[in-house]
Design a protein around this motif. Structure first.
Motif, mmCIF file in Angstrom:
data_model
loop_
_atom_site.group_PDB
_atom_site.id
_atom_site.type_symbol
_atom_site.label_atom_id
_atom_site.label_comp_id
_atom_site.label_asym_id
_atom_site.label_seq_id
_atom_site.Cartn_x
_atom_site.Cartn_y
_atom_site.Cartn_z
ATOM 1 N N GLY A 160 33.009 39.781 50.989
ATOM 2 C CA GLY A 160 32.662 41.094 49.721
ATOM 3 C C GLY A 160 33.387 41.450 48.565
ATOM 4 N N ALA A 161 34.958 40.799 48.379
ATOM 5 C CA ALA A 161 35.250 40.914 47.027
ATOM 6 C C ALA A 161 34.960 40.773 46.187
ATOM 7 C CB ALA A 161 37.146 40.769 47.264
ATOM 8 N N VAL A 162 35.280 41.391 44.995
ATOM 9 C CA VAL A 162 34.150 41.092 43.560
ATOM 10 C C VAL A 162 35.602 41.391 42.633
ATOM 11 C CG1 VAL A 162 32.731 41.733 41.473
ATOM 12 C CG2 VAL A 162 32.458 41.882 44.227
ATOM 13 N N LEU A 163 35.435 40.201 42.120
ATOM 14 C CA LEU A 163 37.138 40.073 40.551
ATOM 15 C C LEU A 163 36.227 39.657 39.342
ATOM 16 C CD1 LEU A 163 39.644 40.746 39.475
ATOM 17 C CD2 LEU A 163 40.461 37.730 39.868
ATOM 18 N N VAL A 164 36.043 40.516 38.863
ATOM 19 C CA VAL A 164 35.418 41.001 37.009
ATOM 20 C C VAL A 164 36.548 40.498 35.949
ATOM 21 C CG1 VAL A 164 33.308 41.695 35.869
ATOM 22 C CG2 VAL A 164 33.467 42.463 38.158
ATOM 23 N N ALA A 165 36.286 39.709 35.263
ATOM 24 C CA ALA A 165 37.265 39.928 33.820
ATOM 25 C C ALA A 165 36.097 40.483 32.959
ATOM 26 C CB ALA A 165 37.627 38.343 34.130
ATOM 27 N N GLU A 166 36.335 41.123 31.558
ATOM 28 C CA GLU A 166 36.338 41.360 30.714
ATOM 29 C C GLU A 166 35.823 39.980 29.833
ATOM 30 O OE1 GLU A 166 34.165 43.654 30.311
ATOM 31 O OE2 GLU A 166 34.626 45.314 30.584
ATOM 32 N N GLU A 167 37.259 39.484 29.708
ATOM 33 C CA GLU A 167 37.472 38.171 29.046
ATOM 34 C C GLU A 167 37.725 36.857 29.790
ATOM 35 O OE1 GLU A 167 39.110 36.496 25.136
ATOM 36 O OE2 GLU A 167 39.464 38.514 25.361
ATOM 37 N N GLN A 168 37.673 35.605 30.215
ATOM 38 C CA GLN A 168 38.291 34.810 30.582
ATOM 39 C C GLN A 168 39.023 33.376 29.630
ATOM 40 O OE1 GLN A 168 36.744 32.944 35.135
ATOM 41 N NE2 GLN A 168 35.073 32.939 33.180
ATOM 42 N N THR A 169 40.217 33.292 29.636
ATOM 43 C CA THR A 169 40.468 32.604 28.588
ATOM 44 C C THR A 169 40.933 31.337 29.219
ATOM 45 O OG1 THR A 169 42.978 32.686 29.735
ATOM 46 C CG2 THR A 169 41.977 34.007 27.976
ATOM 47 N N ARG A 170 40.555 30.730 30.470
ATOM 48 C CA ARG A 170 40.058 29.542 30.873
ATOM 49 C C ARG A 170 38.926 29.451 31.789
ATOM 50 N NH1 ARG A 170 45.890 30.540 31.165
ATOM 51 N NH2 ARG A 170 45.463 30.443 33.474
ATOM 52 N N GLY A 171 38.496 29.965 31.798
ATOM 53 C CA GLY A 171 36.858 29.895 32.626
ATOM 54 C C GLY A 171 36.083 28.405 32.818
ATOM 55 N N ARG A 172 35.702 27.730 34.134
ATOM 56 C CA ARG A 172 35.346 26.307 34.421
ATOM 57 C C ARG A 172 34.500 26.397 34.219
ATOM 58 N NH1 ARG A 172 38.341 24.800 38.526
ATOM 59 N NH2 ARG A 172 39.111 27.336 38.936
ATOM 60 N N GLY A 173 33.500 25.648 34.392
ATOM 61 C CA GLY A 173 32.074 25.264 34.240
ATOM 62 C C GLY A 173 32.667 23.784 35.597
ATOM 63 N N ARG A 174 31.247 23.473 36.191
ATOM 64 C CA ARG A 174 31.200 22.846 36.888
ATOM 65 C C ARG A 174 31.856 21.027 36.055
ATOM 66 N NH1 ARG A 174 26.711 19.467 37.175
ATOM 67 N NH2 ARG A 174 27.198 18.547 38.807
#
Length: 284
Positions: free
Chosen positions: A61-75
């Motif tokens: 149930g831990a949630v981590l939110v970023a206002e900005e992602q610099t190296r976000g990954r998709g599939r």
């Protein structure tokens, strides 16, 4: 619109205010419920990477939110980027437990897709569709565009981290790739991220609870039916780019009990695809 003052400001774009962490925690973290912590960081490389690295020290149930992602990954390790505070970029830690067979954990990204699509419709007034397996589509000027994506990763033996990226207020000039979309471009009635995030997390909690109560059975929990009802891939011609540079062309006819896309080929056969990139084709 920007703000400048002598004392400085904790944000500079008045049209993109930061998330209200205190209010979000007050509304979402309730004893006995799923969400146990919620942290918002100004920027990070990838919320999935961060949460996966800390999974051993955190409860479910831990949630981590970023206002900005610099190296976000998709599939397929595709990069996901957007301006600060222009979208929702978050990851959640889930531990399905011994009552849910591991082979059913593959439903978690599809479950999250159903929850996000429902939340977007309710909180932003935007009709959305799901592209198998885990893209969120919106309509911009009569054209289907990807506005969000979901990425699930194992975190040790007993946990899964599910990441969600959703373009909320991006303008056409800010889109990371041509053909992408956002809720704003799809004429959202609201681009306020606080109620949208609450709706997303409450939706995930509701569907995850039903799915886990059913021991991960997608039919008994109603998840398989809900996913099929919202899936834009079904009923149309597709091309699946499969491992080993193989392609499969046919009509997408179902999502089976394992969450795989069933494709009917011209020869009259059917093949279930569990991994790969699917392209929606125009009907002949």
């Amino acid at each position: 619109m920007t703000e400048h003052n002598a004392a400085g400001s904790r944000w500079t774009d008045l049209e993109r205010p930061p998330l209200n962490t205190t209010a979000l925690r007050r509304g979402l973290i309730v004893p006995g419920r799923l969400w146990t912590s919620l942290d918002v960081v100004t920027a990070t490389g990838s919320t999935n990477s961060d949460l996966t690295g800390r999974a051993g020290d955190l409860p479910e149930g831990a949630v981590l939110v970023a206002e900005e992602q610099t190296r976000g990954r998709g599939r397929l390790d595709r990069k996901w980027s957007a301006p600060a505070r222009s979208g929702l970029f978050l990851s959640v830690l889930l531990r399905p437990g011994p009552d849910v067979p591991v082979e059913r954990w593959g439903w978690l990204p599809l479950l999250t897709g159903v929850a996000v699509a429902t939340a977007v419709a309710r909180a932003a007034g935007v009709d959305t569709a799901l592209k198998w397996p885990n893209d969120l589509l919106v309509t911009v000027g009569g054209e289907e565009r990807k506005a969000g994506g979901i990425l699930a990763e194992r975190a040790g033996d007993d946990a899964v981290v599910v990441g969600i990226g959703l373009n909320v207020s991006l303008t056409e000039s800010e889109l990371p790739v041509p053909g992408a979309g956002s809720l704003a471009l799809a004429n959202a009635v609201s681009v306020d991220r606080d109620p949208l995030l609450r709706a997303v997390l409450r939706g995930v909690e509701r569907w995850y609870g039903a799915w886990r109560d059913a021991a991960g059975d997608p039919a008994a929990s109603g998840l398989q039916e809900a996913y099929a009802a919202g899936c834009a891939t079904l009923g149309r011609p597709v091309r699946a780019e499969l491992p080993g540079e193989r392609q499969l062309v046919g009509d997408a006819v179902a999502v089976d009990g394992d969450g795989r896309l069933v494709i009917a080929t011209e020869g009259g056969g059917q093949e279930a695809v569990g991994a790969g990139d699917v392209v929606h084709l125009r009907a002949a």
